[in-house]
Design a protein around this motif. Structure first.
Motif, PDB file in Angstrom:
ATOM      1  N   UNK A  80       0.831  -1.209   0.000  1.00 24.13           N
ATOM      2  CA  UNK A  80       0.000   0.000   0.000  1.00 24.13           C
ATOM      3  C   UNK A  80       0.868   1.264   0.000  1.00 24.13           C
ATOM      4  N   UNK A  81       2.013   1.195   0.748  1.00 22.67           N
ATOM      5  CA  UNK A  81       2.840   2.411   0.869  1.00 22.67           C
ATOM      6  C   UNK A  81       3.657   2.697  -0.395  1.00 22.67           C
ATOM      7  N   UNK A  82       3.828   1.695  -1.267  1.00 23.33           N
ATOM      8  CA  UNK A  82       4.629   1.945  -2.480  1.00 23.33           C
ATOM      9  C   UNK A  82       3.792   1.908  -3.768  1.00 23.33           C
ATOM     10  N   UNK A  83       2.477   1.838  -3.612  1.00 21.47           N
ATOM     11  CA  UNK A  83       1.606   1.795  -4.804  1.00 21.47           C
ATOM     12  C   UNK A  83       0.735   3.047  -4.807  1.00 21.47           C
ATOM     13  N   UNK A  84       0.983   3.936  -5.789  1.00 24.10           N
ATOM     14  CA  UNK A  84       0.182   5.167  -5.832  1.00 24.10           C
ATOM     15  C   UNK A  84      -0.832   5.144  -6.979  1.00 24.10           C
ATOM     16  N   UNK A 101       1.387   2.758 -10.203  1.00 22.11           N
ATOM     17  CA  UNK A 101       2.460   1.754 -10.163  1.00 22.11           C
ATOM     18  C   UNK A 101       3.365   1.975  -8.962  1.00 22.11           C
ATOM     19  N   UNK A 102       4.564   1.379  -9.043  1.00 20.44           N
ATOM     20  CA  UNK A 102       5.494   1.449  -7.924  1.00 20.44           C
ATOM     21  C   UNK A 102       6.016   2.879  -7.745  1.00 20.44           C
ATOM     22  N   UNK A 103       5.970   3.343  -6.492  1.00 22.11           N
ATOM     23  CA  UNK A 103       6.463   4.693  -6.213  1.00 22.11           C
ATOM     24  C   UNK A 103       6.955   4.772  -4.755  1.00 22.11           C
TER      25      UNK A 103
END
Lengths: 275, 361
Positions: free
Chosen positions: A33-37, A40-42
């Protein structure tokens, strides 16, 4: 027999798998959840942390509180527990009960009690020097009242950690041996007892640190904003960042735990000689 | 203070032993009297064993001398100086404890040199002295080992070296062998005695093991309920016990009922003079050691052989008299072969004064 062993192995594997899933799935979900905005990956949630308003302030504030709490807790408990072992074993039960009391008092009730005292103080003590003390311990830049509350909350856990360490050391004999070698009381404790309590001291420190890092109820009700309260507040505006901070604080806790077990393992690797 | 050097080891030694005196020493723990006016003198360079059953006050006396325990009244003098007000760390007494008391976080060399570190001795000098002492106790190769890497016997040797590092006036040994297994105990026993004699240090050795006390000590002080029963050489203590308690505590004793006859007693149909005083009243018993009892095979003998224990060169027989009294008799194993269990024999006592005591419950 072989089939029984096989069944036990499968049973163990199943328990490990379920426990592992119970432990890891929420964390993996948090990380995802913390790296998916949504695109995609962020890593925006993590890179934005440093510039987020209040992040560094609340983290520094919490670490300061934790450091002072650890020092006060150790200064309070270590001499008391050593003195009890050297002096009166009968007092050990009393100390154990006193240290366990915070476990049976809900944090909300404890906080309500603190608020009561803080309200009562100014009314009754305004003509005495204690009034300034009541005011000083609520100083927003460093609320001593929070340290006092955290020390109380950490007592049961820190006591267990230190007591376990002391059980493994024959304090009386070590101190007497040191004294017969020309060391006075304080020096005997510092040079002989404390080095042998290193693991227990690190455990108590870590537990207290973890408690202060995660404590929300008291600080929130008393109106301060340490790290846990900041995470909660940040979560209202930016859920992703709030989860990123939670993941980060978990990583910090693990790093501390690994450092602790590495320190404790230093001499355990060597095999004892046969008698 | 002059320091002498042992020619054998090259280790600097204490300047001769000190005289230790306990004067009317009393110590009470609640309702329990640990020491009830103990009077005892330990001569310079002597190894004195404090022997007695559990709770007799031997460890309390040692701990008061070490400064770890308070006394209620009396004095403890070292070379004539009352040390009861001097704190433990200034008493100049090295101590070896019953439990392994090495500092777990320090190597053997650091343990030995701990006292020197407390005195502010330089690191190089400390190391040199530690290695000398480790050589003395036969463990120079263990200098960098930690306590958990050593056996119990090795740990106690290191503890002994640590106790000697500061060249103490008095060496205190609080049952240092009791936690060790039998073989190690025997070796270390000889080692301690050798070192003590080589260093000439006044030593107090607390033990409840009579064999240990008799084999190691110059003199043995037998304590009972906080009081000194007898202090004598091992030979004297064994051969001429002052009281029935000492006689029965040191070595093995059998009790045979006897009757008062004038100034002596009659037992096994013969009259004997008495060693010491005869108790004024009550039923009397003669106390005899197994090796002092004679046993000859005889069909109509008054003693029935009921047991035999092989002890190597001697065999200990247990015989029962007609009144049910059981007596232990040590015979050379070859002679004992002629007295099988179930056989009868004649029991005789040597022609010398006997020790007499009241019958105990």
């Amino acid at each position: 027999m072989a089939s029984l062993m096989s069944r036990i192995r499968w049973g163990r594997g199943a328990v490990l798998l379920i426990a592992g899933a119970y432990f890891l799935v929420p964390m993996v979900c948090s990380i995802i959840f913390s790296v998916d905005d949504n695109t995609g990956f962020s890593l925006n949630a993590y890179t934005g942390l440093l510039s987020a308003p209040g992040f560094l302030d609340s983290l520094t504030f919490t670490l300061e509180l934790a450091a002072v709490t650890v020092v006060v807790m150790l200064l309070l408990l270590v001499p008391a527990l050593i003195a009890v072992r050297l002096g009166s074993q009968r007092l050990r039960t009393v100390i154990e009960i006193v240290c366990s009391l915070p476990l049976v008092v809900p944090v909300v009730a404890l906080t309500a009690g603190i608020i009561g005292v803080l309200r009562w103080g100014p009314d009754y003590l305004h003509d005495t020097p204690f009034f300034q003390t009541i005011v000083a311990i609520q100083n927003p830049s460093f609320p001593v009242v929070l340290v006092l509350a955290y020390v109380l909350m950490s007592l049961p856990l820190a006591y267990r950690a230190l007591d376990a360490g002391l059980r493994g050391v024959d304090v009386r004999t070590l101190v007497e041996a040191a004294r017969s070698c020309g060391s006075n009381w304080p020096r005997a404790v510092i040079t002989v007892v404390l080095p042998n309590l290193r693991g227990a001291l690190l455990n108590a420190t870590f537990i207290t640190l973890a408690l202060v890092l995660g404590e929300f109820t008291t600080s929130s009700i008393l109106g301060y904003q340490p790290f846990a309260v900041w995470i909660y507040e940040a979560g209202k505006n930016d859920g992703q960042m709030s989860v990123a901070v939670s993941v980060l604080s978990l990583v910090i806790a693990w790093v501390l735990l690994l450092a602790l077990s590495a320190a404790g393992r230093e001499r355990r690797g060597r095999k004892p000689a046969r008698p | 203070m002059t320091t002498v050097t042992a020619p054998a080891s090259g280790v600097a030694l204490a300047p001769g032993g000190a005289t230790v005196e306990f004067r009317s020493l009393r110590r009470q723990f609640g309702a329990t009297t640990a020491l009830d006016g103990l009077d005892l003198t330990v001569h310079p360079g002597e190894l004195l064993a404090l022997l007695g059953p559990s709770g007799c006050g031997k460890t309390t006396a040692l701990r008061i001398l070490a400064g770890f325990e308070k006394h209620d009244s009396g004095q403890v003098l070292v070379d004539g100086e009352d040390i009861t007000k001097i704190p433990a760390h200034k008493r100049d007494a090295g101590m070896v404890f019953q439990s392994y008391s090495l500092f777990p976080h320090l190597s053997a060399a650091d343990n030995v040199s701990f006292g020197l570190r407390m005195r502010g001795t330089g690191k190089a000098q400390r190391r040199k002295r530690a290695l000398e002492l480790l050589e003395l106790v036969g463990l120079p190769q263990h200098a960098d080992r930690y306590p958990h890497q050593m056996s119990g016997g090795q740990q106690q040797r290191i503890a002994l070296a640590r106790a000697l590092a500061l060249q103490p006036r008095v060496l205190l040994l609080d049952e240092p062998l009791s936690a060790l297994d039998a073989k190690v105990r025997l070796n270390l026993r000889d080692e301690i005695r050798r070192l003590q004699q080589e260093l000439g240090i006044t030593t107090l050795f607390v033990t409840h093991d009579q064999e240990e006390a008799l084999s190691m000590a110059d003199r043995v002080a037998v304590l009972r309920a906080g009081r000194l029963e007898q202090c004598a050489t091992p030979q004297e203590l064994y051969a001429r016990p002052a009281t029935a308690f000492v006689a029965e505590f040191v070595g093995t004793m059998s009790r045979i009922p006897c009757e008062r006859v004038g100034n002596g007693v009659a037992v096994l149909g013969r009259q004997f003079p008495v060693d010491g005083a005869i108790p004024a009243d009550g039923e009397l018993h003669v106390l005899v050691r197994p090796e002092n009892v004679g046993l000859t095979p005889g069909e109509h003998g008054e003693a029935l052989v009921v047991g035999a224990s092989f002890l190597g060169s001697v065999t200990r027989l247990t015989v029962r008299l007609s009144d049910g009294t059981e007596v232990k008799v040590d015979l050379p194993t070859e002679a004992a072969a002629a007295l099988p269990v179930g056989g009868t024999a004649h029991l005789t006592l040597p022609d010398r004064p006997v020790l007499v005591d009241r019958r105990t419950a």
